[in-house]
Design an enzyme around this catalytic site. Structure first.
Site, short mmCIF file in Angstrom:
data_model
loop_
_atom_site.label_atom_id
_atom_site.label_comp_id
_atom_site.label_asym_id
_atom_site.label_seq_id
_atom_site.Cartn_x
_atom_site.Cartn_y
_atom_site.Cartn_z
N ASP A 343 -4.80 4.88 0.34
CA ASP A 343 -6.08 5.57 0.54
C ASP A 343 -6.15 6.78 -0.40
O ASP A 343 -5.22 7.07 -1.13
CB ASP A 343 -6.23 5.99 2.01
CG ASP A 343 -5.14 6.96 2.47
OD1 ASP A 343 -4.00 6.85 1.98
OD2 ASP A 343 -5.41 7.83 3.32
N HIS A 670 -0.93 -2.80 0.28
CA HIS A 670 -2.29 -2.30 0.54
C HIS A 670 -2.57 -1.09 -0.35
O HIS A 670 -1.87 -0.07 -0.28
CB HIS A 670 -2.38 -1.90 2.01
CG HIS A 670 -3.71 -1.35 2.42
ND1 HIS A 670 -4.79 -2.15 2.64
CD2 HIS A 670 -4.12 -0.08 2.61
CE1 HIS A 670 -5.82 -1.40 2.99
NE2 HIS A 670 -5.44 -0.13 2.97
N ASP A 718 3.01 -10.02 3.11
CA ASP A 718 2.73 -9.37 1.82
C ASP A 718 1.31 -9.69 1.39
O ASP A 718 1.07 -10.50 0.51
CB ASP A 718 3.73 -9.86 0.76
CG ASP A 718 3.53 -9.14 -0.57
OD1 ASP A 718 3.01 -8.01 -0.55
OD2 ASP A 718 3.88 -9.72 -1.61
N GLU A 727 1.65 -1.37 3.57
CA GLU A 727 1.13 -0.31 2.72
C GLU A 727 2.30 0.32 1.96
O GLU A 727 3.47 -0.05 2.15
CB GLU A 727 0.39 0.76 3.56
CG GLU A 727 -0.44 1.68 2.71
CD GLU A 727 -1.56 2.42 3.45
OE1 GLU A 727 -1.77 2.17 4.64
OE2 GLU A 727 -2.21 3.26 2.82
O1 9MR Z 1 3.14 6.28 8.19
C1 9MR Z 1 2.24 6.57 9.26
C2 9MR Z 1 2.79 5.98 10.54
O2 9MR Z 1 4.01 6.59 10.87
C3 9MR Z 1 1.76 6.16 11.64
O3 9MR Z 1 2.23 5.49 12.80
C4 9MR Z 1 0.41 5.59 11.21
C5 9MR Z 1 -0.67 5.77 12.24
O4 9MR Z 1 -0.99 7.11 12.43
O5 9MR Z 1 -0.02 6.21 10.02
C6 9MR Z 1 0.87 6.02 8.94
O6 9MR Z 1 0.40 6.71 7.84
C7 9MR Z 1 -0.74 6.26 7.17
C8 9MR Z 1 -1.73 7.41 7.17
O7 9MR Z 1 -2.18 7.64 8.46
C9 9MR Z 1 -2.88 7.19 6.19
N1 9MR Z 1 -2.39 6.89 4.88
C10 9MR Z 1 -1.52 5.71 4.86
C11 9MR Z 1 -0.33 5.94 5.75
C12 9MR Z 1 0.64 4.75 5.69
O8 9MR Z 1 0.16 3.62 6.32
#
Ligand code: 9MR
Length: 747
Positions: A343, A670, A718, A727
């Site tokens: 993102d 992602h 994947d 991601e």
């Molecule tokens: O890495 C994060 C994970 O530990 C959390 O459980 C999750 C939900 O809050 O969010 C992950 O982080 C994401 C972030 O919120 C937005 N950017 C991408 C991150 C990786 O998926």
């Protein structure tokens, strides 16, 4: 297209026969057509188009003239709403499509027509002038009466003509059972074992007795052999497995395979050089994540892109970002930093731990007996700053540090000295989308104690590490850290709202005690001051058992403080106990590793693999590696090395989770801009990009449509749509860089 009566009749007759032959199924979507007028016999209704698209009946179907010069796929579209989908039911999605001129890629989706516009299924075929018929099957991950079948046609520089016919979505078809292609049943580290390191593999087999194995060179010659050790049923995968130990073979050889039970493993090397490359690639990952600067093609061939979020339309820019309504009445220049993941958000909580882990990779090289600081020196990463006599890893981390410092609330404002938790788009955007094409408004979110302490910890750590290279910055960083620390003490329980997750992740945390401990530790290590020493010694975290099965991450940061107190020279009273606590934690991870037939130091409670489990495994390995740095005991070195095998293919899916490493590897993570899977003109993730990996909670609709009921290691796919299992992020890659650097130093 009008169906001829005979065809229709034949289909109906076959259907009737099939229905009588089958027992009545469970209630759900019947095998009926969900799309209205997919054949365009006399009208295009009820299909809609965006206002820039002109569509009408032509060639027996619907043809649309699509304008050039739009940015996003969804900027030009044809679709139909009010589609009903039943959760867990399988659907067959078919259509014919023609594109003139040839080569245009369109995105066909089935998803929600209303916010949050979840995509349940999508494909991006490249169209031909002669036309093709497309058929797909997927499982609906949710119930809705507001579904949509859409063809997103935007994003093309040039206008083109799109025609479609026989669009159909039939529910109640037999579900397509997703079977990952896991290849040979002998599972190895597909990258490399170190010549003088441990060498372990896993065999998936029904056999209960030991089986013979052979280690073979590329010419077929057997160079070692032995017998497997039956391990019973492995909880993390549900498989019956044996383990194989071929550690007594210590020659440097490439292209080896391991043979057992009639299966030949994927090829691998016994050689250390891959880890030098991985150290560089995992750190080079950060340059292409930079916000606020154009990425240069001479430095990253194939990855050049315009600067993101620098006030050039359609970006709204990051140089004067307002708060969310009601949060503050100033704007901040928060340009720069790294994009968090796939993102375009930038988060202080997560930016902090990522920066710490890169700085610690460097700091370890200064103090550990096997550390090699020249391997992280100036000119190692091919970044714009290479050649400035500052170690490249420090230059790269500085890009983020400058952003973190900008997130501090200015003097004279309420909560001055605290740090805003995060800044990101007002709403979620779709894929693909280059940072420079993001049209959304950017907003600062409320300050939090956790963000403030992330700033304090990393700025304090920076103050000691940059001092030899940039005194003024070191002095400023320490002043910022002190100010943040004071502000956090004054506001010790201001947490992020868990529901503040529109347009970006929440990164919410309800306990700042571990962040206080970490920040105090970094401030103490830099200044040696009594006030910080007292804080550390009085903190319950200082003696708590923090090396838990799940491990440390952005929300659990106590280990960052503990590991640094144990390894960075200091005079803390009782420091020996701190060092002992790391060895005790590492011993526990070694016990876990030994009990796991796949050899990873990770066995989460109830076998629930966490979001980003690959990074949790790496961070547990960091604790084990640090125990080696502290003690020199080979059991820790071997455990840390063995942990890498899982990530590189000694796992239930038989794949490496690092792009470009191992014969079969994750390469469709992602991302809005490494989106080759959706748009062949874009690059894929760069080599050295770690995938988050198995996540039992499969939060995204795509994973839900494929992986229902998955066991531990199998909760991964994947695919670019699977944001909860696949991601990449700056914190996960930092754990990879930290371990790659350790392993390279052992070679
Ligand atoms: O890495 C994060 C994970 O530990 C959390 O459980 C999750 C939900 O809050 O969010 C992950 O982080 C994401 C972030 O919120 C937005 N950017 C991408 C991150 C990786 O998926």
């Amino acid at each position: 297209m009008k169906r001829r009566r005979t065809t229709l009749f034949t289909v109906t007759a076959l259907l009737a026969a099939a229905l009588t032959a089958l027992p009545a199924g469970p209630a759900g979507a019947e095998e009926i057509e969900q799309v209205k007028n997919g054949t365009f016999d006399t009208t295009t209704a009820p299909w809609w188009t965006t206002s820039n698209v002109t569509a009408g009946l032509a060639d027996g179907g619907l043809c649309a003239d699509v304008p050039g010069g739009t940015t996003n796929r969804w900027d030009a579209a044809v679709g139909q709403n009010d589609i009903t989908l039943v959760k867990g039911e399988s659907y067959r999605f078919t259509f014919k499509a023609v594109g003139t001129p040839a080569g245009h890629v369109v995105r066909a989706i089935v998803g929600l027509s209303v916010s949050p516009y979840d995509t349940y299924f999508e494909v991006s075929p490249q169209l031909s002038v002669s036309g093709d018929a497309y058929t797909y099957t997927f499982t609906a991950p949710a119930d809705t009466a507001q579904g949509q079948v859409g063809f997103q046609l935007g994003g093309s520089a040039d206008p083109f003509r799109f025609c479609m016919d026989d669009v159909s979505l039939v529910g109640g078809v037999p579900p397509e059972v997703y079977e990952p292609d896991t290849g040979p049943r002998v599972r190895v580290n597909q990258v490399a074992y170190l010549p003088a390191g441990p060498k372990n593999a896993t065999l998936v087999t029904d056999a209960t007795q030991p089986l013979p194995w052979q280690l073979k060179k590329a010419d077929g010659k057997t160079v070692a052999h032995g017998r497997t050790v039956p391990r019973g049923t492995d909880a993390s995968s549900g498989q019956n497995v044996h383990s194989i130990d071929f550690g007594s073979y210590r020659k440097r050889v490439t292209g080896l395979t391991l043979v057992a039970d009639g299966e030949t493993s994927r090829p691998f090397d016994i050689d250390a050089s891959a880890y030098d490359r991985l150290r560089r690639d995992s750190l080079k990952y950060y340059y292409t994540q930079r916000s606020g600067t154009a990425i240069r093609d001479d430095l990253r061939p194939g990855y050049a892109r315009p600067a993101g979020h620098v006030d050039v339309a359609p970006n709204q820019g990051d140089s004067a970002v307002p708060c969310q309504p009601g949060v503050c009445d100033y704007t901040l220049d928060v340009t720069g930093g790294w994009y968090d993941a796939g993102d375009h958000g930038k988060y202080v909580v997560n930016g902090g731990i990522s920066t710490w882990e890169l700085l610690s990779t460097y700091e370890r090289a200064l103090h550990a007996r096997t550390g090699q600081r020249d391997k992280l020196g100036d000119g190692t990463l091919a970044i714009p700053e290479s050649g400035n006599k500052v170690p490249d890893v420090l230059d790269e981390a500085r890009w983020e540090l400058d952003f973190l410092l900008r997130m501090q609330v200015p003097d004279g404002q309420p909560l001055a000295g605290m740090a805003h938790h995060k800044m990101h788009d007002e709403r979620w955007t779709g894929l693909p989308l280059l940072p420079s094409d993001d049209p959304q408004k950017r907003e600062l979110h409320p300050p939090t104690t956790e963000a403030t302490l992330n700033l304090a910890a990393t700025a304090a750590q920076a103050a000691r590490l940059y001092r030899p290279y940039d005194r003024a910055f070191a002095t400023r960083a320490l002043a910022v850290a002190r100010k943040a620390w004071t502000a956090a003490l004054a506001h010790p329980e201001v947490h992020a709202d868990p529901n503040d997750a529109t347009g970006g992740g929440a990164y919410n945390d309800t306990d700042a005690r571990d962040e206080f401990y970490w920040a105090a530790a970094e401030l103490y290590l830099t200044t040696g001051e009594k006030a910080f020493e007292r804080y550390i010694l009085n903190s319950p975290i200082h003696t708590a058992d923090i090396f838990v099965p799940l491990g440390f991450d952005w929300a659990r940061t106590a280990a960052a403080g503990r590991l640094d107190l144990a390894t960075v020279p200091n005079r803390l009273p009782g420091r020996d106990k701190v060092r002992q606590s790391v060895l005790k934690g590492a011993d526990r991870y070694l016990t876990t590793l030994a009990a796991q037939p796949y050899g990873m130091p990770y066995a989460p409670d109830a076998n629930v693999y966490d979001w980003g489990s690959n990074a949790q495994i790496l961070n547990n390995a960091v604790v084990v590696a640090t125990a080696y740095d502290i003690s020199g005991a080979s059991k820790y070195r071997d455990g840390a090395l063995q942990s890498m095998d899982y990530l590189f293919g000694r796992n239930a899916l038989n794949m490496s989770y690092v792009t470009g490493y191992g014969e079969v590897n994750s390469h469709q993570q992602h991302s809005r801009w490494y989106a080759k899977q959706l748009d062949p003109s874009l690059p894929g993730p760069p080599d050295g990009t770690l995938s988050g990996g198995p996540n039992s909670s499969i939060q995204d609709p795509y994973a839900q449509s494929k992986l229902q009921g998955c066991v531990g290691q199998f909760c991964y796919i994947d695919d670019i749509q699977s944001w909860s299992t696949n991601e990449h992020t700056i914190n996960w890659n930092a754990a990879l860089a930290r371990m790659a650097s350790f392993v390279a130093d052992q070679g």
